[in-house]
Design an enzyme around this catalytic site. Structure first.
Site, PDB file in Angstrom:
ATOM      1  N   PRO A  39     -45.244   5.527  19.931  1.00  0.00           N
ATOM      2  CG  PRO A  39     -43.553   6.935  19.947  1.00  0.00           C
ATOM      3  CD  PRO A  39     -43.261   5.804  20.118  1.00  0.00           C
ATOM      4  CG  ASP A  92     -45.220   8.919  16.447  1.00  0.00           C
ATOM      5  OD1 ASP A  92     -44.748   8.550  17.335  1.00  0.00           O
ATOM      6  OD2 ASP A  92     -45.271   7.795  15.129  1.00  0.00           O
ATOM      7  CG  HIS A  93     -45.220  12.241  22.753  1.00  0.00           C
ATOM      8  ND1 HIS A  93     -45.441  13.314  23.272  1.00  0.00           N
ATOM      9  CD2 HIS A  93     -45.973  11.833  24.089  1.00  0.00           C
ATOM     10  CE1 HIS A  93     -45.430  13.799  23.870  1.00  0.00           C
ATOM     11  NE2 HIS A  93     -46.078  12.774  24.741  1.00  0.00           N
ATOM     12  NE  ARG A  94     -42.094   7.554  16.576  1.00  0.00           N
ATOM     13  CZ  ARG A  94     -42.154   6.776  15.413  1.00  0.00           C
ATOM     14  NH1 ARG A  94     -41.315   5.644  15.135  1.00  0.00           N
ATOM     15  NH2 ARG A  94     -42.781   6.238  15.211  1.00  0.00           N
ATOM     16  CB  CYS A 116     -45.844  17.089  17.679  1.00  0.00           C
ATOM     17  SG  CYS A 116     -47.628  15.824  17.662  1.00  0.00           S
TER      18      CYS A 116
END
Length: 448
Positions: free
Chosen positions: A245, A418-420, A422
């Site tokens: 994501p 990668d929003h997972r 940070c």
């Protein structure tokens, strides 16, 4: 016909989890005498293009595959007879020798990195075949079918036979220009073009399209198979899009001062470092305070793996497609050493000589798409990295400085993350620190 003992050379395990390779071109022909470790073909893996050396010496009796074919690990590549046995059967081999030199001149072009490390000098023979079986396996309908005309046509190369068959051409109808009246690859291609002009055939590299092959009202001109390298890039990018994501933050940076100081950074008599090397060095400094962006997630997405330092991947555009060679432990390099490493990577990758082991292990990727003449891009993360930094063109643009509009050297930076691992605030903090270093390069004095 006498029986010859043939050694079957099978495609070795190329490492890195690779299970196949694409045949780019043969560097030898049937009838050639080869030595141990002589390069016999160029193959393209999912990592790079390399030369494949033979573990056997002797006379080539069969080639398995044509340019563009995919060969699985363990599948036969070529067969070689013992030199002594070959001399005993010279009557069968010598008549073809005149065409072999023409074939080598015609087919051989360029070279890549030699694939080594699988014990070529000690590899045992893996099979035996009768010479008659070898010839039977190499035969095509073009060889066995009765000629529609009375004249005899010599087709020496299995590649030429396969090419003519794929293009739907009758070799007996092709004017021959090779030695002893042999039909060459150039003859086949010339005939294909002539037929295409007449509307009889389509000149497709991977095979002709039939007249009924249409999609949405448009006739299909050709269907070209993706190379192993292109398929690997596709699989990695697809996995990145499917699993990560991602989010993007970007900012414009005033690189005027860095532009002006660049030549003064180099030591006396040395070449000034590239802007890419300077941006990379500043990014590595910013990553010291933002190590999450140079980490990895485990396959289950439940554990964040942090590293001491950075292996820097560098996106490189080549004729064969996008490659991402790696500068290992890039955080330990000065800007001068980093500049030299980046130049060497680019030259090696574009020459098609990058070995597979130099294209794995990155923990952060740099993509200078400004070299392609564009200002911005939302790049795709290079899995298994969790972030990629993009650099656009450095151009003179109007910029407000102390209340006045002046010309400054401006570039756009983009960070895809990668929003997972940070949030946007962490990513923005990295970019702010990077911008500060670029706009005030003397702050990094002693660290570049």
């Amino acid at each position: 016909m006498s029986t010859l003992t043939a050694h079957v050379f099978r495609l070795p395990d190329l490492g890195e989890g690779l299970t196949e390779a694409g045949l780019v071109q043969w560097l030898v022909a049937v009838g050639d005498t080869i030595a141990v470790d002589q390069a016999i073909a160029e193959v393209e893996t999912a990592k790079s293009v390399v030369e494949l050396p033979s573990p056997f010496a002797g006379v080539v009796t069969a080639l398995h595959g044509d340019a563009g074919d995919t060969i699985a690990v363990g599948a036969p590549v070529l067969e070689v007879s013992d030199a002594a046995a070959a001399s005993a059967s010279s009557e069968a081999v010598l008549p073809e020798s005149a065409a072999h030199e023409d074939y080598r001149v015609e087919e051989r072009a360029g070279s890549g990195n030699v694939l080594i490390g699988y014990g070529t000098s000690e590899r045992p023979a893996s099979g035996r075949r009768r010479r008659s079986a070898v010839h039977a396996s190499a035969a095509t309908p073009a060889d066995t079918a009765e000629a529609p005309s009375a004249r005899t046509v010599a087709v020496r190369s299995p590649i030429v036979r396969r090419l003519a068959r794929d293009l739907g051409l009758d070799v007996h109808a092709i004017p021959a220009t090779g030695a002893d009246g042999a039909v060459t690859r150039a003859d086949v291609l010339r005939a294909a073009v002539d037929h295409a002009v007449d509307g009889a055939h389509a000149p497709a590299s991977a095979g002709p399209a039939s007249s009924a092959d249409e999609i949405d009202g448009l006739r299909v001109r050709a269907r070209d198979r993706l190379s192993p390298l292109r398929r690997a890039v596709s699989a990695r990018l697809s996995r990145s899009r499917a699993e990560i994501p991602e989010a993007t933050v970007w900012v414009d940076v005033d690189a005027t001062r860095l532009w002006d100081l660049r030549r003064e950074i180099a030591a006396a008599g040395e070449r000034a470092p590239s802007l890419t090397a300077l941006f990379a060095r500043f990014a590595l400094l910013a990553l010291e305070d933002h190590p999450v962006l140079a980490s990895r997630l485990d396959d289950g997405g439940e554990e964040l793996i942090a590293f001491e330092g950075v292996n820097l991947g560098v996106a490189t555009d080549t004729e064969r497609g996008l490659l991402v060679p790696v500068v290992p432990r890039a955080h330990e390099l000065s800007v001068a050493r980093l500049d030299a490493a980046l130049r060497e990577l680019a030259e090696t990758a574009r020459a098609g000589a990058m070995p597979p082991e130099r294209m794995r292990g990155s923990t952060f990727t740099l993509n200078n798409y400004g070299g392609l003449g564009v200002d911005g891009s939302a790049a795709i993360i290079n899995h298994p990295d969790v972030a990629i930094l993009g650099i656009g063109r450095v151009l003179e643009r109007p910029w407000v400085v102390d209340g006045e509009v002046v010309a400054r050297r401006i570039a756009q930076l983009s960070l895809v993350f990668d929003h997972r691992v940070c949030d946007g605030g962490y990513a923005a903090s990295f970019l702010r620190q990077l911008v500060a270093l670029i706009e005030q390069p003397l702050r990094a004095y002693g660290r570049v």
